[in-house]
Design an enzyme around this catalytic site. Sequence first.
Site, PDB file in Angstrom:
ATOM      1  N   HIS A 659       0.838  -1.201   0.000  1.00  9.45           N
ATOM      2  CA  HIS A 659       0.000   0.000   0.000  1.00  9.45           C
ATOM      3  C   HIS A 659       0.874   1.253   0.000  1.00  9.45           C
ATOM      4  O   HIS A 659       2.077   1.182   0.272  1.00  9.45           O
ATOM      5  CB  HIS A 659      -0.887   0.024   1.247  1.00  9.45           C
ATOM      6  CG  HIS A 659      -0.088   0.074   2.524  1.00  9.45           C
ATOM      7  ND1 HIS A 659       0.540  -1.041   3.041  1.00  9.45           N
ATOM      8  CD2 HIS A 659       0.210   1.097   3.369  1.00  9.45           C
ATOM      9  CE1 HIS A 659       1.183  -0.709   4.155  1.00  9.45           C
ATOM     10  NE2 HIS A 659       1.011   0.583   4.368  1.00  9.45           N
ATOM     11  N   ASP A 661       0.992   5.207   1.784  1.00 10.87           N
ATOM     12  CA  ASP A 661       0.436   5.873   2.967  1.00 10.87           C
ATOM     13  C   ASP A 661      -0.107   7.229   2.546  1.00 10.87           C
ATOM     14  O   ASP A 661       0.425   7.863   1.640  1.00 10.87           O
ATOM     15  CB  ASP A 661       1.530   6.108   4.027  1.00 10.87           C
ATOM     16  CG  ASP A 661       2.058   4.799   4.598  1.00 10.87           C
ATOM     17  OD1 ASP A 661       1.321   3.788   4.544  1.00 10.87           O
ATOM     18  OD2 ASP A 661       3.209   4.809   5.095  1.00 10.87           O
ATOM     19  N   HIS A 711       4.775  -0.125  -0.105  1.00 13.04           N
ATOM     20  CA  HIS A 711       5.413  -1.048   0.834  1.00 13.04           C
ATOM     21  C   HIS A 711       4.404  -1.975   1.473  1.00 13.04           C
ATOM     22  O   HIS A 711       3.197  -1.762   1.416  1.00 13.04           O
ATOM     23  CB  HIS A 711       6.168  -0.264   1.904  1.00 13.04           C
ATOM     24  CG  HIS A 711       5.294   0.682   2.690  1.00 13.04           C
ATOM     25  ND1 HIS A 711       4.812   1.858   2.153  1.00 13.04           N
ATOM     26  CD2 HIS A 711       4.810   0.611   3.943  1.00 13.04           C
ATOM     27  CE1 HIS A 711       4.080   2.476   3.063  1.00 13.04           C
ATOM     28  NE2 HIS A 711       4.047   1.747   4.153  1.00 13.04           N
ATOM     29  N   ARG A 721       4.146  -8.498  17.454  1.00 13.01           N
ATOM     30  CA  ARG A 721       5.017  -7.397  17.067  1.00 13.01           C
ATOM     31  C   ARG A 721       4.211  -6.101  17.175  1.00 13.01           C
ATOM     32  O   ARG A 721       3.040  -6.046  16.765  1.00 13.01           O
ATOM     33  CB  ARG A 721       5.477  -7.601  15.623  1.00 13.01           C
ATOM     34  CG  ARG A 721       6.295  -6.453  15.061  1.00 13.01           C
ATOM     35  CD  ARG A 721       6.617  -6.692  13.590  1.00 13.01           C
ATOM     36  NE  ARG A 721       7.317  -5.524  13.060  1.00 13.01           N
ATOM     37  CZ  ARG A 721       7.162  -5.034  11.846  1.00 13.01           C
ATOM     38  NH1 ARG A 721       6.331  -5.611  10.995  1.00 13.01           N
ATOM     39  NH2 ARG A 721       7.828  -3.958  11.455  1.00 13.01           N
TER      40      ARG A 721
END
Length: 730
Positions: A659, A661, A711, A721
Amino acid sequence: GSSFNPGRKKLLSALRLWKFVCLSFSEKLLVLTVATEETDGFHRFMQSARYFNYTVKCCWAVLGMGEAWKGGDVGRSIGGGQKVRLLKEAMEALADQEDLVVLSVDSYDLIFAGGPEEILRKFQQANHKVLFAAEGLIWPDKRLADKYPSIRSGKRYLNSGGIIGYAPYINRVVSQWNLHDNDDDQLFYTKIYLDPLRRETLNMTLDHKCQIFQNLNGAVDEVLLKFGTDRVRVRNTVYDSLPVVVHGNGNTKMYLNYMANYVPNTWNYEHGCSHCDDDVVDLSQLKYPNVLVGVFIEQPTPFLPEFFQRLLTLDYPKDKLKVFVHNNEVYHEKHIQKFWEENRNVFNSFKVVGPEENLSQGEARNMGMDLCRKDTTCAYYFSIDSDVMLTNRQTLKLLIEQNRKIIGPLVTRHSKLWSNFWGALSLDGYYARSEDYVDIVQKKRVGVWNIPYMAHVYMVKGSTLRNELKERNYFVLEKLDPDMSLCRNAREMGVFMYITNRHDFGRLISTANYNISHYNNDLWQIYENPVDWKEKYIHKNYSKIFTENYMEEPCPDVFWFPVFSEKACDEIVGEMEHYGTWSGGRHMDKRIAGGYETVPTDDIHMKQIGFDKEWLHFIREFISPVTLKVFSGYYTKGYAVMNFVVKYTPERQAYLRPHHDSSTFTINIALNNKDTDFQGGGCRFHRYNCSINSPRKGWSFMHPGRLTHLHEGLPTTNGTRYIAVSFIDP
Ligand SMILES: *[C@@H]1O[C@H](CO)[C@@H](O)[C@H](O)[C@H]1NC(C)=O
Ligand SMILES: *[C@@H]1O[C@H](CO)[C@@H](O)[C@H](O)[C@H]1NC(C)=O
Ligand SMILES: *[C@@H]1O[C@H](CO)[C@@H](O)[C@H](O)[C@H]1NC(C)=O
Ligand SMILES: *[C@@H]1O[C@H](CO)[C@@H](O)[C@H](O)[C@H]1NC(C)=O
Ligand SMILES: *[C@@H]1O[C@H](CO)[C@@H](O)[C@H](O)[C@H]1NC(C)=O
Ligand SMILES: *[C@@H]1O[C@H](CO)[C@@H](O)[C@H](O)[C@H]1NC(C)=O
Ligand SMILES: *[C@@H]1O[C@H](CO)[C@@H](O)[C@H](O)[C@H]1NC(C)=O
């Protein structure tokens, strides 16, 4: 020897012997002073006398040392007859010394500002046989005012704190004394002076224009410090005179204390502090004395675990330290418990009085002080409030070395003039600014300063607690704050309080606006206590980004740098898990405008925990400078709507598909450790076929958000995480 402490008989015979010795001196001056104890004021007086060599050039005697003081509470009521009696006894032996000039002065509240030659010269110029100090206020009997001879200018009334005259004449004055030790000396001298006949035959006058004697009572506005190259004098601006003897009579002791921080050579612009290294304790020769550390937690205080860590890192043998903690806050019990569990055997002892005891602050402070007072092995009592961040590990040693009865290290609020002392008091006992306050706080004047009030952190000698301050309950007095009460008691006992700014000792933190309804409350302190916030939450190597180019570029235009400390990461994760309402990674999202998220993550927004303002401030303070460095010429507004913590776990959402940002640039901070906390994870940038597989806890990526930097979040295969993300300048 500089002072002289014989019994009455010995004194008289010594003076008889002495007169021959005295008269062989060039200065035919005998200085007589009265002191029954070696108070701090007495030592200060002697220091000024030694500076001008009075003790070498003149005959010198201290009358009354070791006698009980029976002269009443001078300064507040009448008294002082004991002084006349002692002077009378001394003068009998000197009645025939026609050339001998006798100077009789008080000692506790008095200093010399000039030398013996100057006194003698000015006395000669006055052309009288006996000269008394003068003042503008009449005491003790106001009805006598009319009887005073009128004068054209100058101070009209007699003050008995300073007398100078030829020995036979002084003898004739004091030989008339036949009253009691607690009768008033000033009234006695006044009556002689007011009798025209006696005034004339004794050839008496007053030092109307303060050539020799400056009484400060009623005259504080007339005097100024006059700084010279070696020496500081007091100048009377009304009479343009430089008085030689400065007397803090009446309620002006504090003002004398202020002047004596400079006069005669205590501090000046040329040489700084000249007595700071006098009488210091050499700790290298000494085994370290026992110190009782009293810790007072009287309100919720940010960074308390860090406060305790600093006690632990003090450079002082811990087996010499006993710790007494008064904790008034239930909120802090967990912090103290944790510290105690981890360090229970570190100190000689560790005693906590908790909120369940419901002690007032004054009672608690009395209790701490009393623990040292009653323990004869306790050499020092070090009192510290929880809002003092001692950054100097040597503090205890430095204070002990300075060898004062009461001394505090200067601590100030970061970039404020707020500190732990007052340079002056108002008439009602509250803060008043002294002329030198700002210079001391800003360390433009460095030294050890006699001041009327201190709080938050100070050290008191155990011996002082067992002598001058041997009464208990010093912290409870009328309606005063406990510290004001202690300081007033110390002032009244004549114990000087000092503050030293010879070193950087630390700072005062702000306890205002400390909201303890979050889970990790210190995170919110970025505005109120920025220095401590930075120290706790910003990575130790953050500043190297700017000094050493400490940064990496693992993929084109993806910058990687340290920003958060471990604690910051842990506390942010802890805060989010405590809040607990993760979004679940659904497309429908009521939290955002439009209610639809194309690439949803399992996340919590900073806004949801009320941390958005603080987060944006963090971005402006710590991210913007990095942006400017790597995208030179780009000035970020530091504005962001989307600020959130993402949780990746195989059980819920493990990865994020490719995607862009909605940002000009994005930061992505790893909040935990690969391999220990999770497996897998990382980030891949498609255009460059470049992956970062080993994110580092506390490090941030910074990369452009649109167009170039498509990314994806690589799958987390085990564990959980966490990352913190902001879309900056959308
Ligand atoms: C006092 O005496 C010493 C030694 O003679 C001398 O160096 C010093 O200047 C004198 N002090 C003053 C203030 O005159
Ligand atoms: C006082 O004594 C001085 C000498 O010390 C003398 O010159 C003066 O006349 C005397 N004054 C009176 C009023 O006796
Ligand atoms: C604590 O002390 C205060 C004043 O001494 C008193 O008013 C209050 O009731 C006490 N509280 C408890 C829980 O004992
Ligand atoms: C303290 O924080 C809580 C939780 O965020 C908030 O509801 C409250 O208004 C805050 N109190 C003050 C005085 O700011
Ligand atoms: C800071 O950098 C130094 C040298 O590169 C390194 O040894 C140290 O571990 C780093 N500190 C932290 C907290 O990562
Ligand atoms: C991407 O890089 C990997 C190795 O890092 C390589 O095996 C692969 O062929 C590359 N893919 C492309 C499209 O260049
Ligand atoms: C996942 O992590 C746990 C502990 O965090 C560990 O016991 C387990 O072996 C790990 N599983 C794999 C497949 O690595």
